[in-house]
Design a protein around this motif. Structure first.
Motif, PDB file in Angstrom:
ATOM      1  N   ARG A 186     -12.054   0.366  -4.443  1.00  0.00           N
ATOM      2  CA  ARG A 186     -12.203  -1.090  -4.372  1.00  0.00           C
ATOM      3  C   ARG A 186     -11.349  -1.654  -3.246  1.00  0.00           C
ATOM      4  NH1 ARG A 186      -9.797  -5.512  -7.838  1.00  0.00           N
ATOM      5  NH2 ARG A 186     -11.232  -7.275  -7.630  1.00  0.00           N
ATOM      6  N   ALA A 187     -10.136  -1.114  -3.090  1.00  0.00           N
ATOM      7  CA  ALA A 187      -9.246  -1.572  -2.030  1.00  0.00           C
ATOM      8  C   ALA A 187      -9.804  -1.237  -0.650  1.00  0.00           C
ATOM      9  CB  ALA A 187      -7.862  -0.953  -2.219  1.00  0.00           C
ATOM     10  N   ILE A 188     -10.350  -0.033  -0.511  1.00  0.00           N
ATOM     11  CA  ILE A 188     -10.937   0.378   0.779  1.00  0.00           C
ATOM     12  C   ILE A 188     -12.099  -0.542   1.148  1.00  0.00           C
ATOM     13  CG2 ILE A 188     -12.184   2.221   1.975  1.00  0.00           C
ATOM     14  CD1 ILE A 188     -10.587   4.211   0.197  1.00  0.00           C
ATOM     15  N   THR A 189     -12.939  -0.829   0.154  1.00  0.00           N
ATOM     16  CA  THR A 189     -14.073  -1.721   0.406  1.00  0.00           C
ATOM     17  C   THR A 189     -13.580  -3.097   0.847  1.00  0.00           C
ATOM     18  OG1 THR A 189     -15.406  -0.573  -1.239  1.00  0.00           O
ATOM     19  CG2 THR A 189     -16.105  -2.798  -0.637  1.00  0.00           C
ATOM     20  N   TYR A 190     -12.544  -3.576   0.190  1.00  0.00           N
ATOM     21  CA  TYR A 190     -12.026  -4.905   0.524  1.00  0.00           C
ATOM     22  C   TYR A 190     -11.491  -4.962   1.953  1.00  0.00           C
ATOM     23  CZ  TYR A 190      -9.019  -8.965   0.747  1.00  0.00           C
ATOM     24  OH  TYR A 190      -8.429 -10.122   1.154  1.00  0.00           O
ATOM     25  N   VAL A 191     -10.620  -4.002   2.320  1.00  0.00           N
ATOM     26  CA  VAL A 191     -10.007  -4.073   3.650  1.00  0.00           C
ATOM     27  C   VAL A 191     -11.048  -3.850   4.747  1.00  0.00           C
ATOM     28  CG1 VAL A 191      -7.742  -3.353   2.801  1.00  0.00           C
ATOM     29  CG2 VAL A 191      -9.327  -1.632   3.651  1.00  0.00           C
ATOM     30  N   ASN A 192     -12.078  -3.089   4.462  1.00  0.00           N
ATOM     31  CA  ASN A 192     -13.112  -2.856   5.472  1.00  0.00           C
ATOM     32  C   ASN A 192     -14.066  -4.035   5.611  1.00  0.00           C
ATOM     33  OD1 ASN A 192     -12.204  -0.378   6.347  1.00  0.00           O
ATOM     34  ND2 ASN A 192     -13.437   0.782   4.876  1.00  0.00           N
ATOM     35  N   ASN A 193     -13.913  -5.032   4.732  1.00  0.00           N
ATOM     36  CA  ASN A 193     -14.693  -6.265   4.860  1.00  0.00           C
ATOM     37  C   ASN A 193     -13.800  -7.457   5.220  1.00  0.00           C
ATOM     38  OD1 ASN A 193     -17.697  -5.930   3.933  1.00  0.00           O
ATOM     39  ND2 ASN A 193     -16.485  -4.662   2.547  1.00  0.00           N
ATOM     40  N   ASP A 194     -12.557  -7.173   5.543  1.00  0.00           N
ATOM     41  CA  ASP A 194     -11.596  -8.215   5.895  1.00  0.00           C
ATOM     42  C   ASP A 194     -11.654  -8.432   7.405  1.00  0.00           C
ATOM     43  OD1 ASP A 194      -9.484  -9.908   6.294  1.00  0.00           O
ATOM     44  OD2 ASP A 194      -8.065  -8.775   5.057  1.00  0.00           O
ATOM     45  N   ALA A 195     -11.997  -9.654   7.823  1.00  0.00           N
ATOM     46  CA  ALA A 195     -12.130  -9.963   9.250  1.00  0.00           C
ATOM     47  C   ALA A 195     -10.817  -9.791  10.003  1.00  0.00           C
ATOM     48  CB  ALA A 195     -12.645 -11.394   9.414  1.00  0.00           C
ATOM     49  N   GLU A 202     -10.366   4.710   7.098  1.00  0.00           N
ATOM     50  CA  GLU A 202     -10.808   5.884   6.357  1.00  0.00           C
ATOM     51  C   GLU A 202      -9.586   6.644   5.846  1.00  0.00           C
ATOM     52  OE1 GLU A 202     -13.291   8.250   8.848  1.00  0.00           O
ATOM     53  OE2 GLU A 202     -15.020   6.889   8.689  1.00  0.00           O
ATOM     54  N   ILE A 203      -9.766   7.358   4.744  1.00  0.00           N
ATOM     55  CA  ILE A 203      -8.696   8.183   4.186  1.00  0.00           C
ATOM     56  C   ILE A 203      -9.207   9.606   4.067  1.00  0.00           C
ATOM     57  CG2 ILE A 203      -7.073   8.482   2.276  1.00  0.00           C
ATOM     58  CD1 ILE A 203      -7.531   5.668   1.425  1.00  0.00           C
ATOM     59  N   ASP A 204      -8.476  10.572   4.626  1.00  0.00           N
ATOM     60  CA  ASP A 204      -8.937  11.955   4.469  1.00  0.00           C
ATOM     61  C   ASP A 204      -8.657  12.430   3.052  1.00  0.00           C
ATOM     62  OD1 ASP A 204      -6.312  13.036   4.284  1.00  0.00           O
ATOM     63  OD2 ASP A 204      -6.182  13.250   6.463  1.00  0.00           O
ATOM     64  N   ASP A 205      -9.298  13.504   2.668  1.00  0.00           N
ATOM     65  CA  ASP A 205      -9.265  13.954   1.269  1.00  0.00           C
ATOM     66  C   ASP A 205      -7.853  14.247   0.781  1.00  0.00           C
ATOM     67  OD1 ASP A 205     -11.980  13.694   1.153  1.00  0.00           O
ATOM     68  OD2 ASP A 205     -12.404  15.829   1.472  1.00  0.00           O
ATOM     69  N   GLU A 206      -7.046  14.928   1.598  1.00  0.00           N
ATOM     70  CA  GLU A 206      -5.681  15.260   1.175  1.00  0.00           C
ATOM     71  C   GLU A 206      -4.844  14.006   0.983  1.00  0.00           C
ATOM     72  OE1 GLU A 206      -4.172  17.983   4.092  1.00  0.00           O
ATOM     73  OE2 GLU A 206      -4.789  19.730   2.901  1.00  0.00           O
ATOM     74  N   ALA A 207      -4.991  13.038   1.883  1.00  0.00           N
ATOM     75  CA  ALA A 207      -4.254  11.788   1.758  1.00  0.00           C
ATOM     76  C   ALA A 207      -4.687  11.029   0.505  1.00  0.00           C
ATOM     77  CB  ALA A 207      -4.479  10.925   2.995  1.00  0.00           C
ATOM     78  N   HIS A 208      -5.979  11.070   0.218  1.00  0.00           N
ATOM     79  CA  HIS A 208      -6.515  10.418  -0.979  1.00  0.00           C
ATOM     80  C   HIS A 208      -5.879  11.001  -2.227  1.00  0.00           C
ATOM     81  CE1 HIS A 208      -9.431   9.134  -4.010  1.00  0.00           C
ATOM     82  NE2 HIS A 208      -9.876   8.229  -3.138  1.00  0.00           N
ATOM     83  N   ARG A 209      -5.846  12.320  -2.306  1.00  0.00           N
ATOM     84  CA  ARG A 209      -5.252  12.983  -3.481  1.00  0.00           C
ATOM     85  C   ARG A 209      -3.764  12.668  -3.596  1.00  0.00           C
ATOM     86  NH1 ARG A 209      -8.955  17.166  -2.065  1.00  0.00           N
ATOM     87  NH2 ARG A 209      -7.415  18.146  -0.699  1.00  0.00           N
ATOM     88  N   GLN A 210      -3.065  12.630  -2.434  1.00  0.00           N
ATOM     89  CA  GLN A 210      -1.636  12.370  -2.458  1.00  0.00           C
ATOM     90  C   GLN A 210      -1.331  10.941  -2.910  1.00  0.00           C
ATOM     91  OE1 GLN A 210       0.528  14.567  -2.250  1.00  0.00           O
ATOM     92  NE2 GLN A 210       2.495  13.647  -1.720  1.00  0.00           N
ATOM     93  N   LEU A 211      -2.125   9.991  -2.476  1.00  0.00           N
ATOM     94  CA  LEU A 211      -1.932   8.605  -2.912  1.00  0.00           C
ATOM     95  C   LEU A 211      -2.075   8.490  -4.426  1.00  0.00           C
ATOM     96  CD1 LEU A 211      -3.864   6.595  -0.160  1.00  0.00           C
ATOM     97  CD2 LEU A 211      -1.425   6.399  -0.689  1.00  0.00           C
TER      98      LEU A 211
END
Length: 456
Positions: A186-195, A202-211
């Motif tokens: 949801r956060a990724i969608t929001y920031v990618n629609n923020d003017a 984008e977040i790579d898979d390892e970074a996603h898991r670490q977050l």
């Protein structure tokens, strides 16, 4: 990207753009409806009483108990929205009786002027003292406010029973990894629609898991880490990527997720104690390290080891208690670095030591028996003859001096009040030194029986 109404997918109402821009991402993405709310399915699943009550606008006074970042404040605001009520916020960290009275006055005026209800949300309610907590009671009872308290500490220990009896308690749990993943998407969608952010994130898979791992069930922490990672994401003007290295750089040394003295701290201590009791040296070392990582005091662990030595090891290995004392003494003599290692040595030793709670159980039974039989007098032969008067009363008569008896044992002698002379408390195990103590106790018990038979 816009929705059918031409707005961004997440609508933040009438807040001025200049104000929203300065809010952290966690505030911008705070859910406004149950549909957006993530987690807590055990109390908010379809058909659950709390969900039904919220959806119908029939809210009642509640206490929300759970770790940070699990949605206590958000849920309070959603309840107020569904009930068409105004929300008054009071924080026990910064507020006192004055602020409580002001919030109550506001609620009374609101009810009189607009017939509108008020939700009084009290954050960190456990930090209020007894008199401050009592100040809410009459206004909960007469319906002036719908009371919602949020606490990270066990309400049974931190809140007045009078307050608990007037509210319903709901326990919120840490968000699951799947819950956190949904929050992050949801956060990724929001920031990618923020003017204001022209580049796609984008977040790579390892970074996603670490977050997800670093968040440890805390949505607020997850969003703060993600937002900080955006600031240093690498790439060009059109696309930036958050890598594992960036997440690690932002996270730094992860702060332990507990406050000393709070429930989470005692959960770690409990896990440590149970690991030693359960004879798992690896787990004992792990939980000890977790306590230290969180800023815990190594000497607190040393004190707990002393308790373990008497409660869980006892006479199965009496050396355990001395080793705990030695580790404590070493810490004071050489400082934390080597001292922490000495305590670790004691942890491993006690985890692998033979276990017995026979003394612990016997002493507990002895205290209970003493409470029940405190009226019984000391037998005459055990009393001390301190004068000719007491000697004339029979004090000390017929007492058998053990050192003058064969094997320094007065077989058949009774050391209890007559009414409870058959009492047996200490039952040694077959583990460690207690196996030998058990044999000795059985030998002495047999001598007592033989003496009794010979006498009668």
């Amino acid at each position: 990207m816009t929705n059918d109404n031409g707005n961004l997918p997440f609508d933040f109402g009438d807040e001025p753009k200049s104000q929203v821009d300065f809010q952290p991402l966690a505030a911008k993405l705070r859910p406004r409806t149950l549909a957006q709310y993530q987690g807590q399915g055990h109390i908010l699943g379809e058909g659950m009483p709390l969900r039904v009550a919220v959806e119908q606008g029939h809210c009642h006074s509640v206490i929300f108990w759970g770790p940070p970042g699990t949605g206590k404040t958000t849920l309070a605001e959603i309840i107020a929205n569904h009930a068409d009520a105004e929300i008054e916020r009071v924080s026990a960290v910064t507020s006192g009786i004055k602020e409580i009275r002001q919030a109550i006055d506001n609620a009374k005026q609101r009810a009189a002027l607009s017939q509108k209800r008020t939700v009084l949300f009290v954050d960190e309610v456990h930090r209020f003292n007894k008199s401050q907590q009592d100040a809410f009671l009459p206004f909960i009872e007469d319906g002036t406010v719908i009371f919602i308290g949020a606490t990270t500490e066990n309400p049974a220990f931190e809140l007045n029973q009078a307050l608990l009896s007037r509210t319903r308690l709901y326990t919120l749990k840490k968000l699951t990894d799947s819950d956190l993943a949904a929050v992050l998407e949801r956060a990724i969608t929001y920031v990618n629609n923020d003017a204001a952010l022209p580049a796609c994130i984008e977040i790579d898979d390892e970074a996603h898991r670490q977050l997800i791992a670093l968040a440890s069930g805390d949505a607020r922490r997850l969003l703060n880490l993600f937002e900080n990672s955006i600031d240093i994401a690498t790439g060009d003007a059109d696309k930036k990527t958050i890598s594992l290295a960036i997440v690690k750089q932002v996270a730094g040394n992860k702060v332990a997720l507990y406050d000393k003295g709070g429930d989470a701290f005692y959960d770690l201590i409990s896990a440590f104690h149970k690991s030693v009791r359960g004879s798992d040296p690896d787990a004992a070392l792990y939980w000890y390290a977790r306590i230290l990582t969180g800023g815990g005091d190594a000497l607190y662990v040393a004190r707990r080891l002393l308790a373990i030595a008497s409660e869980d090891i006892g006479n199965a290995d009496p050396r355990a208690m001395q080793l705990a004392v030695n580790a404590w003494d070493t810490f004071h003599r050489v400082g934390p670095s080597e001292g922490e290692r000495a305590i670790a040595q004691a942890c491993v030793y006690m985890a692998l030591a033979p276990k017995s709670n026979a003394v612990y159980r016997a002493f507990s039974q002895a205290k209970a028996l003493a409470q029940q039989t405190s009226h019984l007098d000391v037998p005459l032969h055990l009393k001390n003859a301190t004068s000719e008067i007491t000697k004339g009363l029979g004090h000390g008569q017929e007492y058998r001096y053990a050192h003058d008896e064969e094997n320094a044992f007065a077989a058949g002698e009774n050391y209890f009040p007559e009414q409870i002379s058959d009492t047996s408390l200490y039952q040694p195990t077959e583990r460690g030194l207690e196996k030998q103590l058990k044999q000795k106790l059985e030998y002495l018990t047999n001598l007592n029986r033989q003496s009794h038979v010979q006498r009668y």
